[in-house]
Design a protein around this motif. Structure first.
Motif, PDB file in Angstrom:
ATOM      1  N   THR A 159      -0.968   8.654  30.480  1.00 35.18           N
ATOM      2  CA  THR A 159      -0.167   9.867  30.662  1.00 35.18           C
ATOM      3  C   THR A 159      -0.915  11.040  31.273  1.00 35.18           C
ATOM      4  O   THR A 159      -0.299  12.043  31.629  1.00 35.18           O
ATOM      5  N   ASP A 160      -2.250  10.915  31.430  1.00 41.22           N
ATOM      6  CA  ASP A 160      -3.001  12.098  31.866  1.00 41.22           C
ATOM      7  C   ASP A 160      -2.943  12.325  33.360  1.00 41.22           C
ATOM      8  O   ASP A 160      -3.531  13.285  33.867  1.00 41.22           O
TER       9      ASP A 160
ATOM     10  N   SER B 109       8.704  11.834  29.818  1.00 37.41           N
ATOM     11  CA  SER B 109       7.495  12.519  29.375  1.00 37.41           C
ATOM     12  C   SER B 109       6.498  11.576  28.704  1.00 37.41           C
ATOM     13  O   SER B 109       5.373  11.985  28.402  1.00 37.41           O
TER      14      SER B 109
ATOM     15  N   ASN C  92      11.069  16.817  33.506  1.00 33.41           N
ATOM     16  CA  ASN C  92      11.304  15.818  32.457  1.00 33.41           C
ATOM     17  C   ASN C  92      12.710  15.932  31.871  1.00 33.41           C
ATOM     18  O   ASN C  92      13.286  14.927  31.444  1.00 33.41           O
TER      19      ASN C  92
ATOM     20  N   SER D  48       0.535  14.201  35.738  1.00 34.19           N
ATOM     21  CA  SER D  48       0.464  13.934  34.306  1.00 34.19           C
ATOM     22  C   SER D  48       1.828  14.088  33.644  1.00 34.19           C
ATOM     23  O   SER D  48       2.777  14.601  34.247  1.00 34.19           O
ATOM     24  N   TRP D  49       1.912  13.707  32.378  1.00 36.18           N
ATOM     25  CA  TRP D  49       3.193  13.688  31.679  1.00 36.18           C
ATOM     26  C   TRP D  49       3.852  15.067  31.632  1.00 36.18           C
ATOM     27  O   TRP D  49       5.069  15.190  31.691  1.00 36.18           O
ATOM     28  N   SER D  50       3.032  16.107  31.584  1.00 35.02           N
ATOM     29  CA  SER D  50       3.567  17.464  31.491  1.00 35.02           C
ATOM     30  C   SER D  50       3.749  18.114  32.861  1.00 35.02           C
ATOM     31  O   SER D  50       4.370  19.166  32.970  1.00 35.02           O
TER      32      SER D  50
ATOM     33  N   GLY E 163       1.152  19.220  34.387  1.00 33.88           N
ATOM     34  CA  GLY E 163       0.068  20.175  34.479  1.00 33.88           C
ATOM     35  C   GLY E 163      -1.126  19.726  35.297  1.00 33.88           C
ATOM     36  O   GLY E 163      -1.941  20.541  35.720  1.00 33.88           O
TER      37      GLY E 163
END
Length: 125
Positions: A102-103, A30, A74, A52-54, A56
């Motif tokens: 991370t975006d 993450s 993750n 992205s990291w999430s 989303g």
């Protein structure tokens, strides 16, 4: 330092599907934006998708949009690339990569800090 290992490549007929996996270790997944790239013989490495990291936010190369989908889990430290309606021109070595950005907006291979060894995808006509 994070390690990345791709799997799931292989030989498939045109119109078929494959799911690539990118298993990570040595870091917190993450913490990274993740990307997929591919490289065919004699060609430069090409952007495929990013997430992205999430999970989303995702971006896709124009030629893959609508056919490829990337996702991530993750908790399982794994990123996926689902590829549908495969074409012979999709034949390449596919790589996953991790970026400190991370975006999920990084589309240049130069923006990625860690790379897997790649997995071969071959689409027959």
């Amino acid at each position: 330092q994070v390690q990345l290992v791709e799997s799931g490549g292989g030989l498939v007929q045109a119109g078929g599907s494959l799911r690539l996996s990118c298993a990570t270790s040595g870091g917190t997944l993450s913490s990274y934006g993740m990307g997929w790239f591919r490289q065919a013989p004699g060609k430069e490495r090409e952007f495929v998708a990013t997430i992205s990291w999430s999970g989303g936010t995702t971006y896709y190369a124009v030629s893959m949009k609508g056919r490829f989908t990337t996702s991530r889990d993750n908790a399982k430290n794994t990123v996926y690339l689902h590829m549908n309606s495969l074409k012979p021109e999709d034949t390449a070595v596919y790589y996953c990569a991790a970026s400190w950005r991370t975006d999920g907006s990084e589309r240049s291979p130069h923006g990625y800090n860690y790379w897997g060894q790649g997995t071969q995808v071959t689409v027959s006509s």
